[in-house]
Write an enzyme that holds these catalytic residues in place. Structure first.
Site, PDB file in Angstrom:
ATOM      1  CG  ASP A   1      -2.117   0.944   1.223  1.00 40.05           C
ATOM      2  OD1 ASP A   1      -2.132   2.005   0.938  1.00 40.05           O
ATOM      3  OD2 ASP A   1      -3.660  -0.122   0.889  1.00 40.05           O
TER       4      ASP A   1
ATOM      5  CG  HIS B   1      -5.282   3.503   1.031  1.00 40.65           C
ATOM      6  ND1 HIS B   1      -5.254   2.418   0.782  1.00 40.65           N
ATOM      7  CD2 HIS B   1      -6.559   3.819   0.197  1.00 40.65           C
ATOM      8  CE1 HIS B   1      -5.665   2.073   0.286  1.00 40.65           C
ATOM      9  NE2 HIS B   1      -6.594   2.933   0.260  1.00 40.65           N
TER      10      HIS B   1
ATOM     11  CB  SER C   1      -9.123   0.438   0.286  1.00 41.34           C
ATOM     12  OG  SER C   1      -9.026   0.500  -0.815  1.00 41.34           O
TER      13      SER C   1
END
Ligand SMILES: *[C@@H]1O[C@H](CO)[C@@H](O)[C@H](O)[C@H]1NC(C)=O
Ligand SMILES: *[C@@H]1O[C@H](CO)[C@@H](O)[C@H](O)[C@H]1NC(C)=O
Ligand SMILES: *[C@@H]1O[C@H](CO)[C@@H](O)[C@H](O)[C@H]1NC(C)=O
Ligand SMILES: *[C@@H]1O[C@H](CO)[C@@H](O)[C@H](O)[C@H]1NC(C)=O
Ligand SMILES: *[C@@H]1O[C@H](CO)[C@@H](O)[C@H](O)[C@H]1NC(C)=O
Ligand SMILES: *[C@@H]1O[C@H](CO)[C@@H](O)[C@H](O)[C@H]1NC(C)=O
Ligand SMILES: *[C@@H]1O[C@H](CO)[C@@H](O)[C@H](O)[C@H]1NC(C)=O
Ligand SMILES: *[C@@H]1O[C@H](CO)[C@@H](O)[C@H](O)[C@H]1NC(C)=O
Length: 893
Positions: free
Chosen positions: A164, A214, A525
C-alpha cells in the site's frame, strides 16, 4: 481505482451529457505504460544457450546478440512463481526482436493502477468528536470477530504483508516503532516519497507513510491495538505486519512494482499478502493478477480489493483482484451512519436529524424563514425570488425539494442573502445531497412539513446547531447491504469475482499521526484488510500449513452469510456478482463442523454450460448430524441494456431464477462421514438471453443452527454473441469507431495526413464489452473486405509499442493486411465516465507497431475486436470496422 460515491448524491445527474469528440486529446490513452514490458522467461534448463549464469543473463545475452537496446527496470527471480524482468525498450524494432528471443515465455504490457482513493475520508479529533461512531466495533459484531477476540484469538504468530502507501508505525496504536519486536516487524519502501508512477522509483528500507495515509488506515483495520481512546481494535491485533510501500505521496503505481512487492513479501516469509488497490479490468491476465494467483496457489493468502466501480455495472471487477486464486473482496455498508441533530425553539418539536457527519459551523441561534409556507408547492425556490422578497441574511431558510437542482434553489436564495438552508424532502428520501459550496442539508419530509405548517400558523421559530453531543446514530438505510460502490463481476472468462464481502463502508481506523491520528474511510480498500485480518485469525487457530491456506477461501465462502439486495421484504438476495458468497463470518469459519467443498459452482455461459455440478459435505463434528439442503436463489443480474451497453449500477435484478435438482436434499452424516451431492441446474426459463442475465444463488446446507452454503453463478446467453464494439452515438453524440484529425473533426471521406506538428490520425473506439484481442491494421485502400460495422458516413511521434502476435492463421489471416498498427490483448470494456475509461484512443504515427516506417500512399485502417470466447483465427468471431481512405503524405518522403 476510481472513487465512486458511497451514498447516492441526490441532484447529481447520473446520465452524462455526451462528450464532444473534438475535446478528445489526440494521444494514445491505453491503460499501459508505453515501451515497458514484463517478460517472463523459462528456467535456465529450458534455454538453448545455457552458458550464462542465470536465466536473466541468458535473456540479456540473447537480446544483446540481436542488438536490442534495453534497460532493466526490475529483475524477478522467484523460482516456481515468477522468473523474468521488467524491461524498457528503446524502439519498436526492439519490441519485435524481444518476442523472437529464445527462452521468452510470456510478454505482458505494464499496467498502471491509480491510487487507492477512499470513497470518503474524515479525520476525527478526539473520542468526544461527534464523528466517532458510538458503536465503533459494529463491524466486529457483524462478522463474529468480537466472539473470537473474547476467546483470545487475535492473530498471534501470523505475519501480514500490506502492499500500500506504507504505514505510519510511529502511531501509538500501531506499535510506535519499526522492526523486529514491534507490531510492524519489517517491510520495504519500493518507491520513495517522490514516486508518481511515471518516474524512477527510489527504494529505501523504511516504509514509513506520513504523507498519504491510506496504508495506515488499512493497517489499523488489521492491527490497531485495543486500549486506544476510540475503543477500536484491529481484526488481528496480535498479528505482525510487514509494510511494502508501492505508492509515493502522489500518483499511481505500475504492475512491475506490485509484482516486485508480492515476491518480496513471499521471500520475507509473510503468511498473508493484502492489496487495497487495483484498476477496473474484467480479465484475469495482468502480470500482478497472474503472480497473485500463483502465490495463492502455493497456500499463502492473497486478499485484494474487488474495486469501487459499482456504478459502471457488471463484468467490471478490478485487477489484480481478478487473479484466479486470490480472494477478491466486496464491501458491506456498516449498519449505522453518524448524523447530526439540530434543535428548534418557538414550537414544540423533537430534535431534527440533518444530513451531515459534522455539526454545521453555525454557532448562533438563528430565526427560521420559509420561501413558501405551503408544503405542497412543487417548485419551491426554483425561480429567482421576486424583488419584494425579504432579505434572507441571518436566517435559516426552509425550502422544499423538487423540480430543480438543489444548487439552483440555493443560488436563488443567495441572491437574497440566504446562506444557510434546510431542504426538506418531497417524499421518503433521506440521504446526503450535493449542495456545492452552500451550507445546506436535507432533512426528512415530515420535519419540514411540521416546520412549514408552524410558520404558516404564525410561530416565531429559531434553529440551533449544537456543536457537541448532537451526533446521532441514524440507522443507515443501506446498512448491512453491499456497498453500492462495490464492483460487479464475474470476470469476462467467468471466474467468481468478488469472492466474499466484509465491512468497508464507514470504517473508523488509524491515520498517520500528522494527518489526524484517527479517521473514517470507505471503500473496498477497507473491506480487504478486514478479510486479511480474518484470515490471520483462522491461520492462528488452524495452523499455517499450505493445506489450510489453500482451503481458506472455500472456508470463508461456505460459512459466509447471504446478503439481501434491499431491506424490503420480498426483494431477492443481492446478485452474487456483487456480494460474492456473502458477508464473512470468521467465528463460523473457525468453528464450523460442516466442511463443504468446492464453494463455487461456475456454470459458465450457455455455449459452455456446466449444468451438472458436484460438491461434498463432511461432518467433522463429534456427533451425527441431519442435513437439509435448500435452493436459495439470488436476484438475476440483467447485465446488458437493449442498446448493447452494460447496465449501469445498481444493476437491475429480476426474479427469473434458475432451478436446480439435487441428488439428495436430506441426509444424516455420522462424525467423519462425507456425502457427495450432484446438482443439476436449469437456467431461468423466462430471462431474456439478449440482456445477458447472470443468474446466481446458493445451495444452503443446514443442520439446526449450523448453516453453510455453496454458491453458483451462470449466464443465460452465449458470450460469443455479446457485441464488443460500441457502435452507438450515446457517448460522443456521434457514432464510433472513427478517425479524428488534428482539428478534432471526424474524418468522413478521404483525408491526407502530413504527420507534421499535430497532423496525425487518431483512432477512437469504445468497447461495450471486454475483448481478448483488439487489432488495428493498415490495409490497401481498395480492399474488398466487408466489415461487420458499417461506416457512417503520449508523444505521437514514437509508435505505441504494442505487441503484435505472429499470424493467427485461419480466416483471420486470410484478410490481406499491409502491417499492424496496434494490438491490445485482454482489454477492459469502457464505461460512461469521460474522465475514467470512457473510450480508447490510438494516435497513429507514420509507422507500424513494430516501428518500421509506413511509405506515403493511400490506405485504410481495419479495426477488429475479438468476441469473448471467440477463436482468434476465425475472422467471423471478430467485429470489424473499415475506415475511410487515410492518406500518408509526409513531405519529403
Ligand atoms: C496480544 O496483545 C495483547 C495486547 O496488545 C497482549 O497483552 C497479549 O499478551 C498478546 N497476546 C499474545 C498471545 O501475544
Ligand atoms: C436526534 O434526533 C432524533 C429524532 O428526533 C432523536 O430520536 C435522537 O434521540 C436525537 N439524538 C440526539 C443525540 O439528540
Ligand atoms: C421530488 O423531487 C424530485 C426532483 O425534482 C423529483 O424527481 C421527484 O419525483 C419528486 N418526488 C416526489 C415524491 O414528488
Ligand atoms: C413573532 O414576532 C413578531 C415580531 O417580533 C411579533 O410581532 C409576533 O407577535 C410574534 N408572534 C408570536 C406568535 O409570538
Ligand atoms: C468458461 O468457459 C470459457 C470457454 O470455454 C473458458 O475459457 C473459461 O475458462 C470458463 N470459465 C471458467 C471459470 O471455467
Ligand atoms: C492526398 O494525397 C494524394 C497524393 O499522395 C492526392 O492524390 C490526393 O488527392 C490527396 N487527397 C486529398 C483528400 O487531399
Ligand atoms: C483503387 O481505388 C482508387 C480510388 O479509391 C482508384 O483510383 C484506383 O484505380 C484503384 N486501384 C486499383 C488497383 O483498383
Ligand atoms: C514491421 O512490419 C511491417 C509490416 O508488417 C513489415 O513489412 C516489416 O518487415 C516489419 N519490420 C520488422 C523489423 O520486423
Amino acid at each position: 481505482m476510481k472513487s465512486n460515491l458511497l451514498w447516492a448524491v441526490l441532484g447529481a445527474s447520473s446520465v452524462l451529457a455526451s462528450v464532444p469528440i473534438s475535446s478528445v486529446k489526440r494521444v494514445t490513452n491505453l491503460p499501459t505504460v508505453p515501451n515497458k514490458f514484463i517478460v517472463e522467461v523459462d528456467s535456465l534448463s529450458n534455454i538453448p544457450s545455457k552458458r550464462s549464469a542465470s536465466p536473466h543473463e541468458a535473456l540479456y545475452d540473447s537480446l544483446r546478440k540481436r542488438a536490442v537496446r534495453f534497460k532493466v527496470d526490475k529483475e524477478f527471480n522467484s523460482q516456481g512463481l515468477f522468473v523474468g524482468a521488467a524491461l524498457t525498450l528503446n524502439t519498436a524494432q526492439d519490441v519485435a526482436q524481444l518476442k523472437d528471443t529464445p527462452g521468452v515465455k510470456a510478454i505482458r504490457p505494464v499496467r498502471t493502477f491509480a491510487r487507492p482513493n477512499p470513497v470518503k475520508v474524515q479525520v476525527v479529533k478526539d473520542p468526544k468528536d461527534p464523528a466517532v461512531p458510538p458503536d465503533s466495533e459494529s463491524t466486529h459484531i457483524l462478522t463474529g470477530v468480537d466472539r473470537l477476540h473474547a476467546q483470545g484469538i487475535t492473530g498471534s504468530g501470523v505475519t501480514i504483508g500490506i502492499i500500500d502507501t506504507g504505514i505510519d508505525y510511529t502511531h501509538p496504536s500501531l506499535g510506535g516503532a519499526f522492526g523486529p519486536g514491534h507490531k510492524v516487524i519489517g517491510g520495504f519502501d519500493l518507491v520513495g516519497d517522490a514516486y508518481t508512477g511515471t518516474n524512477t522509483p527510489v527504494p529505501d528500507p523504511d516504509p514509513l507513510d506520513q504523507c498519504a495515509g491510506h496504508g495506515t488506515h488499512v493497517a489499523g483495520i488489521i492491527g490497531a491495538d485495543p486500549g486506544n481512546p476510540f475503543g477500536i481494535s484491529g481484526v488481528a491485533y496480535n498479528a505482525s505486519i510487514a509494510a511494502y510501500r508501492v505508492f509515493g505521496c502522489n500518483g499511481f503505481v505500475t504492475d512491475d512494482v506490485i509484482v516486485d512487492a508480492l515476491l518480496r513479501g513471499v521471500a520475507d516469509g509473510v503468511d498473508i499478502l493484502t492489496m487495497s488497490l487495483g484498476g477496473a479490468d474484467g480479465w484475469t491476465e495482468s502480470s500482478s493478477s497472474v503472480v497473485s494467483s500463483r502465490i495463492a496457489a502455493t497456500g499463502k493468502i492473497v486478499t485484494i480489493a474487488a474495486g469501487n466501480d459499482g456504478a459502471s455495472g457488471a463484468w467490471y471487477t478490478s485487477s489484480p483482484g481478478n487473479g484466479i486464486n486470490a480472494i477478491s473482496v466486496a464491501s458491506l455498508d456498516n449498519t449505522n451512519i453518524l448524523l447530526q441533530n439540530l434543535t428548534v425553539q418557538g414550537v414544540q418539536h423533537n430534535p431534527i436529524t440533518y444530513q451531515s457527519t459534522f455539526p454545521f459551523p453555525v454557532l448562533q441561534t438563528l430565526p427560521l424563514i420559509a420561501i413558501s409556507k405551503d408544503p405542497t408547492v412543487v417548485d419551491d425556490a426554483c425561480n429567482p425570488l421576486p424583488d419584494d422578497s425579504p432579505d434572507l441574511t441571518g436566517f435559516v431558510v426552509l425550502v422544499r425539494r423538487g423540480s430543480c437542482t438543489f444548487v439552483q434553489k440555493l443560488t436563488n436564495l443567495e441572491a437574497k442573502g440566504g446562506t444557510i438552508a434546510l431542504i426538506y424532502d418531497n417524499g421518503s428520501g433521506f440521504s446526503a445531497i450535493d449542495v456545492g459550496q452552500f451550507t445546506a442539508t436535507l432533512i426528512q419530509a415530515q420535519d419540514g412539513v411540521d416546520l412549514a405548517n408552524a410558520l404558516a400558523g404564525g410561530a416565531n421559530i429559531t434553529v440551533t446547531f449544537p456543536q457537541t453531543d448532537a451526533s446521532t446514530n441514524f440507522p443507515d438505510p443501506n446498512g448491512g447491504l453491499i456497498s453500492s460502490f462495490t464492483s460487479y463481476g464475474p470476470s469476462n472468462d467467468f471466474f467468481f469475482k468478488p469472492a466474499v464481502a466484509a465491512p468497508g463502508g464507514n470504517i473508523l481506523s488509524t491515520l498517520p499521526v500528522n494527518l489526524g491520528v484517527f479517521g473514517i474511510e470507505s471503500g473496498t480498500s477497507m473491506a480487504t484488510p478486514f478479510v486479511a485480518g480474518s484470515a490471520a485469525l483462522i491461520l492462528s487457530v488452524k495452523g499455517k500449513t499450505p493445506a489450510v491456506g489453500r482451503s481458506l477461501r472455500t472456508l470463508l465462502e461456505t460459512t459466509a452469510q447471504s446478503v439481501p439486495s434491499t431491506h424490503t421484504d420480498g426483494d431477492p438476495l443481492q446478485t452474487l456478482t456483487q456480494q460474492g458468497a456473502g458477508l464473512i463470518n470468521v467465528f463460523d469459519a473457525i468453528h464450523t463442523t460442516t466442511i463443504v467443498s468446492p464453494a463455487e459452482l461456475v456454470l459458465n455461459d450457455t455455449a459452455h454450460f456446466k449444468g451438472t455440478q458436484q460438491f461434498t459435505v463432511r461432518n467433522s463434528g463429534r456427533s451425527a448430524k441431519t442435513y437439509k439442503l435448500t435452493h436459495v436463489p439470488a436476484g438475476t443480474a440483467v447485465t446488458v441494456q437493449p442498446n448493447g451497453l452494460a447496465s449501469e449500477g445498481p444493476v437491475p435484478l429480476s426474479t427469473d431464477f434458475a432451478s436446480v435438482v439435487l441428488s439428495s436434499s436430506s441426509f444424516t452424516l455420522r462424525p467423519g462421514q462425507t456425502q457427495t451431492i450432484t446438482a443439476r441446474f436449469t437456467p431461468p426459463a423466462k430471462a431474456d438471453a439478449t440482456t445477458f442475465p447472470v443468474f446466481s444463488g446458493f445451495i444452503q446446507i443446514a443442520s439446526g443452527s449450523d448453516v453453510t452454503h455453496v454458491s453458483y453463478v451462470g449466464l443465460k446467453g452465449t458470450l460469443k454473441d455479446k457485441q464488443v464494439v460500441d457502435t452507438s452515438d450515446e457517448f460522443f453524440g456521434v457514432a464510433t469507431p472513427a478517425i479524428i484529425d488534428a482539428g478534432g473533426n471526424i474524418q468522413e471521406g478521404a483525408h491526407n495526413y502530413s504527420f507534421l506538428v499535430q497532423d496525425f490520425p487518431t483512432l477512437i473506439f469504445r468497447l461495450a464489452f471486454g475483448s481478448p484481442l483488439v487489432r488495428a491494421d493498415l490495409v490497401d485502400q481498395n480492399i474488398t473486405f466487408v466489415p461487420t460495422i458499417q461506416s457512417r458516413a503520449i508523444n505521437p511521434l514514437s509508435p505505441s509499442f504494442t505487441f503484435p502476435h505472429p499470424n493467427k492463421g485461419g480466416t483471420f489471416s486470410q484478410v490481406k493486411i499491409i502491417g499492424t498498427l496496434a494490438e491490445l490483448d485482454f482489454i477492459p470494456r469502457n464505461n460512461e465516465d469521460p474522465n475514467d475509461n470512457g473510450f480508447y484512443s490510438v494516435t497513429v504515427p507514420p509507422a507500424f507497431a513494430n516501428g518500421t516506417a509506413i511509405a506515403n500512399g493511400l490506405y485504410r485502417f481495419l479495426f477488429r475486436a475479438l468476441k469473448v470466447t471467440g477463436n482468434p483465427t476465425n475472422e467471423a468471431d471478430y467485429e470489424s470496422w473499415l475506415s475511410p481512405i487515410v492518406g500518408f503524405n509526409q513531405p519529403g518522403k
